[in-house]
Design a protein around this motif. Structure first.
Motif, PDB file in Angstrom:
ATOM      1  N   LEU A  55     -40.421  -6.078 -78.999  1.00  0.00           N
ATOM      2  CA  LEU A  55     -39.436  -5.356 -78.188  1.00  0.00           C
ATOM      3  C   LEU A  55     -39.967  -5.012 -76.797  1.00  0.00           C
ATOM      4  CD1 LEU A  55     -37.986  -2.942 -80.898  1.00  0.00           C
ATOM      5  CD2 LEU A  55     -37.055  -5.133 -80.120  1.00  0.00           C
ATOM      6  N   VAL A  56     -41.282  -5.153 -76.593  1.00  0.00           N
ATOM      7  CA  VAL A  56     -41.878  -4.903 -75.289  1.00  0.00           C
ATOM      8  C   VAL A  56     -41.361  -5.935 -74.285  1.00  0.00           C
ATOM      9  CG1 VAL A  56     -44.065  -4.949 -74.006  1.00  0.00           C
ATOM     10  CG2 VAL A  56     -43.921  -3.750 -76.187  1.00  0.00           C
ATOM     11  N   GLY A  57     -41.098  -7.119 -74.780  1.00  0.00           N
ATOM     12  CA  GLY A  57     -40.577  -8.181 -73.924  1.00  0.00           C
ATOM     13  C   GLY A  57     -41.678  -9.051 -73.359  1.00  0.00           C
ATOM     14  N   GLY A  58     -41.350  -9.776 -72.311  1.00  0.00           N
ATOM     15  CA  GLY A  58     -42.324 -10.671 -71.688  1.00  0.00           C
ATOM     16  C   GLY A  58     -42.817 -11.708 -72.677  1.00  0.00           C
ATOM     17  N   PRO A  59     -44.112 -11.940 -72.723  1.00  0.00           N
ATOM     18  CA  PRO A  59     -44.644 -12.976 -73.618  1.00  0.00           C
ATOM     19  C   PRO A  59     -44.532 -12.609 -75.104  1.00  0.00           C
ATOM     20  CG  PRO A  59     -46.434 -11.747 -72.623  1.00  0.00           C
ATOM     21  CD  PRO A  59     -45.169 -11.282 -71.960  1.00  0.00           C
ATOM     22  N   PHE A  60     -44.194 -11.357 -75.389  1.00  0.00           N
ATOM     23  CA  PHE A  60     -44.085 -10.913 -76.781  1.00  0.00           C
ATOM     24  C   PHE A  60     -42.661 -11.022 -77.336  1.00  0.00           C
ATOM     25  CE2 PHE A  60     -47.508  -8.285 -74.871  1.00  0.00           C
ATOM     26  CZ  PHE A  60     -48.566  -8.856 -75.549  1.00  0.00           C
ATOM     27  N   THR A  61     -41.714 -11.366 -76.494  1.00  0.00           N
ATOM     28  CA  THR A  61     -40.314 -11.432 -76.926  1.00  0.00           C
ATOM     29  C   THR A  61     -40.178 -12.353 -78.136  1.00  0.00           C
ATOM     30  OG1 THR A  61     -39.549 -11.059 -74.666  1.00  0.00           O
ATOM     31  CG2 THR A  61     -37.959 -12.002 -76.201  1.00  0.00           C
ATOM     32  N   GLY A  62     -39.651 -11.811 -79.209  1.00  0.00           N
ATOM     33  CA  GLY A  62     -39.399 -12.581 -80.426  1.00  0.00           C
ATOM     34  C   GLY A  62     -40.629 -13.054 -81.160  1.00  0.00           C
ATOM     35  N   ILE A  63     -41.781 -12.469 -80.875  1.00  0.00           N
ATOM     36  CA  ILE A  63     -43.018 -12.927 -81.521  1.00  0.00           C
ATOM     37  C   ILE A  63     -42.920 -12.794 -83.047  1.00  0.00           C
ATOM     38  CG2 ILE A  63     -44.303 -10.750 -81.377  1.00  0.00           C
ATOM     39  CD1 ILE A  63     -46.789 -12.444 -80.688  1.00  0.00           C
ATOM     40  N   HIS A  64     -42.231 -11.771 -83.517  1.00  0.00           N
ATOM     41  CA  HIS A  64     -42.100 -11.582 -84.966  1.00  0.00           C
ATOM     42  C   HIS A  64     -41.281 -12.710 -85.602  1.00  0.00           C
ATOM     43  CE1 HIS A  64     -38.320  -9.947 -83.534  1.00  0.00           C
ATOM     44  NE2 HIS A  64     -37.871  -9.945 -84.784  1.00  0.00           N
ATOM     45  N   LYS A  65     -40.361 -13.303 -84.839  1.00  0.00           N
ATOM     46  CA  LYS A  65     -39.533 -14.396 -85.362  1.00  0.00           C
ATOM     47  C   LYS A  65     -40.341 -15.686 -85.486  1.00  0.00           C
ATOM     48  CE  LYS A  65     -35.317 -12.528 -83.336  1.00  0.00           C
ATOM     49  NZ  LYS A  65     -34.313 -12.700 -82.271  1.00  0.00           N
ATOM     50  N   LYS A  66     -41.405 -15.802 -84.722  1.00  0.00           N
ATOM     51  CA  LYS A  66     -42.216 -17.022 -84.714  1.00  0.00           C
ATOM     52  C   LYS A  66     -43.274 -17.025 -85.815  1.00  0.00           C
ATOM     53  CE  LYS A  66     -41.276 -17.389 -79.838  1.00  0.00           C
ATOM     54  NZ  LYS A  66     -41.723 -17.094 -78.500  1.00  0.00           N
ATOM     55  N   VAL A  67     -43.427 -15.908 -86.518  1.00  0.00           N
ATOM     56  CA  VAL A  67     -44.431 -15.825 -87.579  1.00  0.00           C
ATOM     57  C   VAL A  67     -44.124 -16.822 -88.681  1.00  0.00           C
ATOM     58  CG1 VAL A  67     -45.409 -14.341 -89.377  1.00  0.00           C
ATOM     59  CG2 VAL A  67     -45.062 -13.439 -87.083  1.00  0.00           C
ATOM     60  N   LYS A  68     -42.861 -16.893 -89.106  1.00  0.00           N
ATOM     61  CA  LYS A  68     -42.514 -17.787 -90.227  1.00  0.00           C
ATOM     62  C   LYS A  68     -42.702 -19.259 -89.879  1.00  0.00           C
ATOM     63  CE  LYS A  68     -37.603 -17.719 -89.207  1.00  0.00           C
ATOM     64  NZ  LYS A  68     -36.328 -17.221 -89.604  1.00  0.00           N
ATOM     65  N   GLU A  83     -45.236 -20.522 -88.253  1.00  0.00           N
ATOM     66  CA  GLU A  83     -46.653 -20.856 -88.365  1.00  0.00           C
ATOM     67  C   GLU A  83     -47.346 -19.944 -89.375  1.00  0.00           C
ATOM     68  OE1 GLU A  83     -48.396 -22.406 -84.384  1.00  0.00           O
ATOM     69  OE2 GLU A  83     -47.363 -20.518 -83.939  1.00  0.00           O
ATOM     70  N   LEU A  84     -46.708 -19.717 -90.469  1.00  0.00           N
ATOM     71  CA  LEU A  84     -47.217 -18.786 -91.480  1.00  0.00           C
ATOM     72  C   LEU A  84     -48.660 -19.059 -91.906  1.00  0.00           C
ATOM     73  CD1 LEU A  84     -45.870 -16.311 -92.559  1.00  0.00           C
ATOM     74  CD2 LEU A  84     -45.021 -17.617 -94.486  1.00  0.00           C
ATOM     75  N   PRO A  85     -49.076 -20.324 -92.151  1.00  0.00           N
ATOM     76  CA  PRO A  85     -50.477 -20.553 -92.547  1.00  0.00           C
ATOM     77  C   PRO A  85     -51.478 -20.126 -91.459  1.00  0.00           C
ATOM     78  CG  PRO A  85     -49.143 -22.472 -93.071  1.00  0.00           C
ATOM     79  CD  PRO A  85     -48.280 -21.553 -92.256  1.00  0.00           C
ATOM     80  N   ARG A  86     -51.114 -20.295 -90.197  1.00  0.00           N
ATOM     81  CA  ARG A  86     -52.018 -19.910 -89.106  1.00  0.00           C
ATOM     82  C   ARG A  86     -52.111 -18.383 -89.000  1.00  0.00           C
ATOM     83  NH1 ARG A  86     -52.825 -23.764 -84.501  1.00  0.00           N
ATOM     84  NH2 ARG A  86     -52.431 -25.815 -85.359  1.00  0.00           N
ATOM     85  N   TRP A  87     -50.998 -17.703 -89.190  1.00  0.00           N
ATOM     86  CA  TRP A  87     -51.010 -16.234 -89.186  1.00  0.00           C
ATOM     87  C   TRP A  87     -51.824 -15.720 -90.371  1.00  0.00           C
ATOM     88  CZ3 TRP A  87     -49.385 -12.883 -85.496  1.00  0.00           C
ATOM     89  CH2 TRP A  87     -48.573 -13.382 -84.478  1.00  0.00           C
ATOM     90  N   ARG A  88     -51.670 -16.371 -91.516  1.00  0.00           N
ATOM     91  CA  ARG A  88     -52.412 -15.975 -92.716  1.00  0.00           C
ATOM     92  C   ARG A  88     -53.912 -16.165 -92.503  1.00  0.00           C
ATOM     93  NH1 ARG A  88     -51.333 -15.038 -98.445  1.00  0.00           N
ATOM     94  NH2 ARG A  88     -53.315 -14.201 -99.118  1.00  0.00           N
ATOM     95  N   ALA A  89     -54.287 -17.267 -91.849  1.00  0.00           N
ATOM     96  CA  ALA A  89     -55.715 -17.522 -91.580  1.00  0.00           C
ATOM     97  C   ALA A  89     -56.293 -16.402 -90.713  1.00  0.00           C
ATOM     98  CB  ALA A  89     -55.881 -18.870 -90.895  1.00  0.00           C
ATOM     99  N   ALA A  90     -55.541 -15.972 -89.721  1.00  0.00           N
ATOM    100  CA  ALA A  90     -56.007 -14.870 -88.867  1.00  0.00           C
ATOM    101  C   ALA A  90     -56.079 -13.579 -89.658  1.00  0.00           C
ATOM    102  CB  ALA A  90     -55.086 -14.707 -87.661  1.00  0.00           C
TER     103      ALA A  90
END
Length: 153
Positions: free
Chosen positions: A27-40, A42-49
């Motif tokens: 919700l901050v916007g800018g490069p973070f806009t919709g970042i939560h929507k992009k998790v699904k 690349e789920l394996p990459r998020w899980r690795a982190a």
């Protein structure tokens, strides 16, 4: 602070607090806009982190980390790390400061007993605040011997 509830988590391994924080970051916007929507996406990459002992290294690695995160600046990745793994934030901030400002900003200076002693008086004594493993007695004893002083406790 958003009054809006975050959408459903895309995976069970994501902590509710982490998902909520990531949603608020979007919700901050800018490069973070919709970042939560992009998790699904690349789920394996998020899980690795998430599972890594060094999640900031994974978030920064273009081969392992989520593309949306690897494209961010190092400081912006710290914000993502704060959402995903707040327990690993302090070491990551330490590394960030060392890389951006220099090692001298994260390395404590050596204790100058002679300088501290010269600043002290009978009404402003030296007080040692000890941390686990710290024992200034040898240095203090050597300093006292060099000045022909006795240590009394």
């Amino acid at each position: 602070v958003s009054m809006e509830d975050p959408p459903a988590k895309p995976a069970d391994w994501i902590e509710p607090q982490a998902w909520s924080e990531l949603f608020r970051l979007s919700l901050v916007g800018g490069p973070f806009t919709g970042i939560h929507k992009k998790v699904k996406d690349e789920l394996p990459r998020w899980r690795a982190a998430y599972d890594s002992a060094t999640p900031m290294a994974v978030l920064s690695d273009t081969d392992q980390g989520p593309q949306v995160v690897t494209a961010l600046t190092p400081f912006q990745r710290l914000l993502v790390l704060r959402c995903l793994r707040p327990d690993r934030l302090i070491p990551a901030v330490h590394n960030y400061v060392a890389e951006e400002l220099g090692e001298k900003f994260v390395t404590p200076p050596p204790f100058d007993l002679a300088g501290s002693y010269s600043d002290s008086t009978s009404t402003t004594p030296l007080i040692f605040v000890l941390s686990p493993g710290a024992d200034p007695f040898q240095a203090l004893n050597k300093f006292a011997t060099e000045r022909a002083k006795d240590i009394k406790s």
